[in-house]
Design an enzyme around this catalytic site. Structure first.
Site, PDB file in Angstrom:
ATOM      1  N   GLN A 261     -28.044  -2.861 -39.833  1.00 36.93           N
ATOM      2  CA  GLN A 261     -27.871  -3.996 -40.566  1.00 36.93           C
ATOM      3  C   GLN A 261     -26.941  -3.949 -41.654  1.00 36.93           C
ATOM      4  O   GLN A 261     -26.599  -2.778 -42.173  1.00 36.93           O
ATOM      5  CB  GLN A 261     -29.053  -5.022 -40.744  1.00 36.93           C
ATOM      6  CG  GLN A 261     -30.072  -4.055 -41.543  1.00 36.93           C
ATOM      7  CD  GLN A 261     -31.374  -4.747 -41.682  1.00 36.93           C
ATOM      8  OE1 GLN A 261     -31.772  -5.055 -42.986  1.00 36.93           O
ATOM      9  NE2 GLN A 261     -32.111  -4.815 -40.819  1.00 36.93           N
TER      10      GLN A 261
ATOM     11  N   ARG B  71     -27.828  -8.532 -38.530  1.00 35.88           N
ATOM     12  CA  ARG B  71     -27.857  -7.516 -37.823  1.00 35.88           C
ATOM     13  C   ARG B  71     -26.682  -7.300 -36.851  1.00 35.88           C
ATOM     14  O   ARG B  71     -25.948  -8.000 -35.960  1.00 35.88           O
ATOM     15  CB  ARG B  71     -29.066  -7.998 -36.612  1.00 35.88           C
ATOM     16  CG  ARG B  71     -30.428  -7.610 -37.499  1.00 35.88           C
ATOM     17  CD  ARG B  71     -31.477  -8.080 -36.366  1.00 35.88           C
ATOM     18  NE  ARG B  71     -31.802  -9.325 -35.936  1.00 35.88           N
ATOM     19  CZ  ARG B  71     -32.363 -10.286 -36.453  1.00 35.88           C
ATOM     20  NH1 ARG B  71     -33.060 -10.132 -37.463  1.00 35.88           N
ATOM     21  NH2 ARG B  71     -32.188 -11.591 -35.944  1.00 35.88           N
TER      22      ARG B  71
END
Length: 265
Positions: A59, A154
């Site tokens: 992420q 993400r």
């Protein structure tokens, strides 16, 4: 209002069945985070424990300027308190990647292997600037201090059925190596100046702070005892808890180690 902060335990698919002491594990839940409700006086700062049995997603977080309207960016740091022998933290890349290479790697899953995975040991400390692509590996317990923001993009999630955010993430992700200067190993004994801006300051204290450390902190602070209880405004705060002190003078440090932190600016 000063004193002990409310605690929330959050179940996560990558969490652990049994929390380490001093925490008590709820039945039939995999707890991944234990976080403390930010007080109104220091609502720009969030402190949490993270416990992993699986790797977290790959992420990235935006800075303040790139965050959605009405949101903060997110810079954070990790203080490792427990790690299995093979535990690792993925931070930055082994070599520089272009934006196109980074997107292709996220889509194919190769991004997991292009990350630079740093061995994790208790006492390791990493500062994670906004834009740094990162992932917390399995078998790690750490304390995270961060800007109070939930903006997470993400890029890869190991096939888990969760939303990815490639378009947003590619706008802020840096395909760069992680600067070695942002990582250190904190000695077991003594005080350590870990972060001094731009968004917050953080120190690991061994016993009482020295005058130079105490002099950096003005106004309200958050205090996390690590291995022995201390007093905040006369209230006992035990390891695994966090408290708001109106000033450093309101904290009676014992012989144990602790973290102190506050926002900057």
């Amino acid at each position: 209002m000063s004193g002990k902060l409310a605690t929330t335990m959050s179940a996560r698919p990558w969490g652990v069945d049994r929390l380490p002491p001093p925490f008590l594990s709820p039945a039939d839940e995999r707890i991944g985070e234990v976080w403390f409700t930010p007080p109104a006086a220091l609502d720009a700062l969030l402190v949490k424990y993270i416990f992993t049995s699986q790797a977290l997603s790959v992420q990235v977080h935006p800075c303040d300027a790139d965050a959605p309207a009405g949101s903060r960016g997110k810079e954070e740091c990790w203080y490792v308190i427990g790690a299995q022998p093979d535990a690792k933290l993925g931070i930055g890349f082994k070599q520089a990647l272009s934006a196109d290479q980074l997107r292709e790697a996220a889509l194919s899953g190769e991004i997991e292997h292009l990350l630079d995975w740093h061995p994790a040991r208790p006492g390791d400390f990493f500062y994670i600037p906004a834009g740094t692509v990162h992932a917390i590996g399995a078998g790690i317990s750490l304390i995270e201090v961060q800007q109070n923001s939930d903006v997470t993009y993400r890029l890869y999630d190991y096939g888990r059925p969760r939303e990815l955010h490639l378009d947003q993430g590619m706008k802020v992700a840096l395909g760069e190596r992680y600067p070695a200067a942002l990582h250190c190993h904190v000695p077991a004994l003594g005080n350590a100046d870990l972060v001094n801006g731009p968004h917050f300051r953080l120190d690991r204290i061994d016993g009482a702070p020295d005058p130079a450390t105490a002099g950096r902190y003005h106004g309200a602070v958050l205090v996390l005892p690590l291995d022995a209880a201390l007093l905040v405004h006369g209230q006992t705060i035990a390891p695994g808890e966090c408290a708001l002190a109106e000033t450093m003078r309101a904290v009676e440090f014992g012989a144990g180690r602790s973290l102190i932190t506050q926002p900057v600016g």
